[in-house]
Design a protein around this motif. Structure first.
Motif, PDB file in Angstrom:
ATOM      1  N   LEU A  93       0.812  -1.219   0.000  1.00 39.70           N
ATOM      2  CA  LEU A  93       0.000   0.000   0.000  1.00 39.70           C
ATOM      3  C   LEU A  93       0.844   1.267   0.000  1.00 39.70           C
ATOM      4  CD1 LEU A  93      -2.708  -1.175   2.543  1.00 39.70           C
ATOM      5  CD2 LEU A  93      -3.060  -0.776   0.092  1.00 39.70           C
ATOM      6  N   LEU A  94       2.092   1.178   0.452  1.00 38.14           N
ATOM      7  CA  LEU A  94       2.978   2.337   0.457  1.00 38.14           C
ATOM      8  C   LEU A  94       3.576   2.612  -0.911  1.00 38.14           C
ATOM      9  CD1 LEU A  94       4.912   1.785   3.813  1.00 38.14           C
ATOM     10  CD2 LEU A  94       3.160   3.514   3.350  1.00 38.14           C
ATOM     11  N   ARG A  95       3.442   1.689  -1.828  1.00 39.12           N
ATOM     12  CA  ARG A  95       4.077   1.831  -3.140  1.00 39.12           C
ATOM     13  C   ARG A  95       3.127   2.475  -4.146  1.00 39.12           C
ATOM     14  NH1 ARG A  95       8.532  -2.491  -4.246  1.00 39.12           N
ATOM     15  NH2 ARG A  95       9.278  -2.856  -2.127  1.00 39.12           N
ATOM     16  N   PRO A  96       3.668   3.333  -5.010  1.00 33.99           N
ATOM     17  CA  PRO A  96       2.821   3.954  -6.039  1.00 33.99           C
ATOM     18  C   PRO A  96       2.159   2.894  -6.920  1.00 33.99           C
ATOM     19  CG  PRO A  96       4.967   5.031  -5.919  1.00 33.99           C
ATOM     20  CD  PRO A  96       5.064   3.792  -5.080  1.00 33.99           C
ATOM     21  N   GLY A  97       0.916   3.120  -7.251  1.00 31.24           N
ATOM     22  CA  GLY A  97       0.210   2.213  -8.151  1.00 31.24           C
ATOM     23  C   GLY A  97      -0.363   0.985  -7.498  1.00 31.24           C
ATOM     24  N   GLN A 137      -1.308  10.226   2.543  1.00 30.06           N
ATOM     25  CA  GLN A 137      -1.560  10.264   1.105  1.00 30.06           C
ATOM     26  C   GLN A 137      -2.161   8.950   0.581  1.00 30.06           C
ATOM     27  OE1 GLN A 137      -1.030  13.295  -0.130  1.00 30.06           O
ATOM     28  NE2 GLN A 137      -0.247  13.837   1.903  1.00 30.06           N
ATOM     29  N   VAL A 138      -1.929   7.848   1.304  1.00 31.55           N
ATOM     30  CA  VAL A 138      -2.426   6.556   0.833  1.00 31.55           C
ATOM     31  C   VAL A 138      -3.621   6.087   1.667  1.00 31.55           C
ATOM     32  CG1 VAL A 138      -0.145   5.906  -0.023  1.00 31.55           C
ATOM     33  CG2 VAL A 138      -0.818   5.242   2.295  1.00 31.55           C
ATOM     34  N   ARG A 139      -4.222   6.998   2.434  1.00 35.47           N
ATOM     35  CA  ARG A 139      -5.306   6.598   3.317  1.00 35.47           C
ATOM     36  C   ARG A 139      -6.492   6.007   2.562  1.00 35.47           C
ATOM     37  NH1 ARG A 139      -9.411  10.066   7.017  1.00 35.47           N
ATOM     38  NH2 ARG A 139      -9.694   8.555   8.695  1.00 35.47           N
ATOM     39  N   GLY A 140      -6.803   6.558   1.392  1.00 39.44           N
ATOM     40  CA  GLY A 140      -7.941   6.075   0.621  1.00 39.44           C
ATOM     41  C   GLY A 140      -7.790   4.627   0.217  1.00 39.44           C
ATOM     42  N   ARG A 141      -6.644   4.272  -0.358  1.00 41.93           N
ATOM     43  CA  ARG A 141      -6.500   2.883  -0.789  1.00 41.93           C
ATOM     44  C   ARG A 141      -6.316   1.943   0.396  1.00 41.93           C
ATOM     45  NH1 ARG A 141      -1.549   4.588  -4.079  1.00 41.93           N
ATOM     46  NH2 ARG A 141       0.306   4.286  -2.766  1.00 41.93           N
ATOM     47  N   CYS A 142      -5.776   2.444   1.520  1.00 47.68           N
ATOM     48  CA  CYS A 142      -5.731   1.628   2.732  1.00 47.68           C
ATOM     49  C   CYS A 142      -7.151   1.286   3.175  1.00 47.68           C
ATOM     50  CB  CYS A 142      -5.006   2.373   3.854  1.00 47.68           C
ATOM     51  SG  CYS A 142      -3.214   2.494   3.669  1.00 47.68           S
ATOM     52  N   ALA A 143      -8.026   2.284   3.186  1.00 44.70           N
ATOM     53  CA  ALA A 143      -9.400   2.059   3.620  1.00 44.70           C
ATOM     54  C   ALA A 143     -10.105   1.045   2.725  1.00 44.70           C
ATOM     55  CB  ALA A 143     -10.166   3.384   3.640  1.00 44.70           C
ATOM     56  N   VAL A 144      -9.898   1.138   1.411  1.00 45.15           N
ATOM     57  CA  VAL A 144     -10.519   0.187   0.481  1.00 45.15           C
ATOM     58  C   VAL A 144     -10.021  -1.229   0.755  1.00 45.15           C
ATOM     59  CG1 VAL A 144     -10.670  -0.508  -1.931  1.00 45.15           C
ATOM     60  CG2 VAL A 144     -10.953   1.890  -1.316  1.00 45.15           C
ATOM     61  N   PHE A 145      -8.708  -1.380   0.915  1.00 51.68           N
ATOM     62  CA  PHE A 145      -8.150  -2.719   1.142  1.00 51.68           C
ATOM     63  C   PHE A 145      -8.653  -3.307   2.449  1.00 51.68           C
ATOM     64  CE2 PHE A 145      -4.609  -5.446   2.730  1.00 51.68           C
ATOM     65  CZ  PHE A 145      -4.772  -6.479   1.819  1.00 51.68           C
ATOM     66  N   TYR A 146      -8.711  -2.492   3.499  1.00 48.82           N
ATOM     67  CA  TYR A 146      -9.117  -3.035   4.786  1.00 48.82           C
ATOM     68  C   TYR A 146     -10.607  -3.334   4.833  1.00 48.82           C
ATOM     69  CZ  TYR A 146      -4.399  -1.775   6.107  1.00 48.82           C
ATOM     70  OH  TYR A 146      -3.039  -1.682   6.155  1.00 48.82           O
ATOM     71  N   LEU A 147     -11.414  -2.652   4.023  1.00 53.74           N
ATOM     72  CA  LEU A 147     -12.805  -3.067   3.876  1.00 53.74           C
ATOM     73  C   LEU A 147     -12.888  -4.442   3.208  1.00 53.74           C
ATOM     74  CD1 LEU A 147     -14.649   0.233   2.885  1.00 53.74           C
ATOM     75  CD2 LEU A 147     -15.049  -1.157   4.921  1.00 53.74           C
ATOM     76  N   HIS A 148     -12.017  -4.653   2.222  1.00 56.65           N
ATOM     77  CA  HIS A 148     -11.936  -5.982   1.603  1.00 56.65           C
ATOM     78  C   HIS A 148     -11.551  -7.033   2.648  1.00 56.65           C
ATOM     79  CE1 HIS A 148     -12.713  -5.187  -2.581  1.00 56.65           C
ATOM     80  NE2 HIS A 148     -11.715  -4.328  -2.708  1.00 56.65           N
ATOM     81  N   VAL A 149     -10.584  -6.703   3.506  1.00 55.55           N
ATOM     82  CA  VAL A 149     -10.142  -7.652   4.532  1.00 55.55           C
ATOM     83  C   VAL A 149     -11.314  -8.038   5.437  1.00 55.55           C
ATOM     84  CG1 VAL A 149      -8.660  -7.968   6.558  1.00 55.55           C
ATOM     85  CG2 VAL A 149      -7.741  -6.884   4.502  1.00 55.55           C
TER      86      VAL A 149
END
Length: 261
Positions: A93-97, A137-149
């Protein structure tokens, strides 16, 4: 998912932990030269309840989700433990893309295989990164992934440790100087949360409330920030540019299921 305790105090005779630096235990110093960490702390509680308990920790710092699924998941299945903890994806999640939807599909396959092998599985959401300027800066994609989890845990009947809700981890006193890894206090809180989720007695409380902090001098804070950039951020960026990892020369600290003293 609820766990019924064995008359001896725990239903688990064996536990394998897989993941990255979080599960390896950085930066919670142990007495034997290895890091301790929340997983070792949970193993200590389980070992105190079962004299026949055995523990393995296959986690290696710096590992990406695909590496954990390809290398550690099959190794854990081969060990045939009663319980497996799987926390992975933070480095991705810390990596671009990074694509949280693709990551979720990979994680779901791993969980399906672990559950198919008969193991109880513990999954984790991450900590809310809103208080960290760099990681915000990566909070949005973290939130999406953890909803998947959360969805994967529900679908496959897994235990879920929700670190997003752990307010004690939002205080810097739970983190080490590199601002990426928890210190001993942070690992202690996580271990308490895992024990609660498993229904295992613990002497600690993850709902810790920190006392008020003294006001920090602004100049001292700037000096701390410059030191962090020089000693932690720049080396991390350098490894990304070189395509290397802090775990390239690291092997699992407990590759086999063994009694935990």
């Amino acid at each position: 998912m609820t766990t019924e305790l064995h008359p001896s105090g725990s239903p688990y005779t064996s536990y394998a932990a897989i993941g990255d630096s979080f599960t390896e235990g950085l930066n919670d110093p142990g007495a034997d030269g290895h890091f301790r960490g929340w997983a070792d702390r949970v193993a200590e509680r389980l070992a105190a309840l079962r004299p026949d308990f055995r523990y393995a920790n296959l986690a290696v710092r710096g590992r990406l989700l695909d590496q954990i699924v390809e290398q550690q998941v099959p190794a854990a299945i081969e060990l045939k433990p009663d319980l497996v903890s799987l926390c992975a994806g933070g480095n991705d999640l810390l990596r671009p893309g990074a694509d949280p939807d693709r990551m979720a599909k990979t994680l779901a396959r791993a969980v399906r295989d672990l559950r198919g092998a008969g193991a109880d599985v513990v999954l984790f959401t991450g900590v809310d990164p809103r208080d960290t300027p760099l990681m915000r800066q990566v909070r949005g994609r973290c939130a999406v992934f953890y909803l998947h989890v959360r969805s994967i845990a529900d679908l496959y009947g897994c235990h879920l440790v929700d670190q997003w809700s752990m307010q004690a981890l939002r205080d810097w006193r739970a983190w080490s100087e590199d601002r990426l890894h928890m210190n001993a206090e942070g690992h202690r809180f996580v271990a308490a949360k895992v024990c609660e989720v498993l229904g295992v007695p613990s002497q600690d409380d993850w709902r810790h409330i920190w006392p008020p902090r003294e006001q920090v001098d602004r100049r001292a804070k700037l000096r701390e920030d410059r030191l962090w950039v020089r000693e932690h951020l720049l080396p991390w960026v350098g490894r990304r540019l070189r395509g290397t990892s802090s775990g390239d020369t690291v092997t699992p600290k407990r590759p086999d299921l063994e009694p935990y003293a």
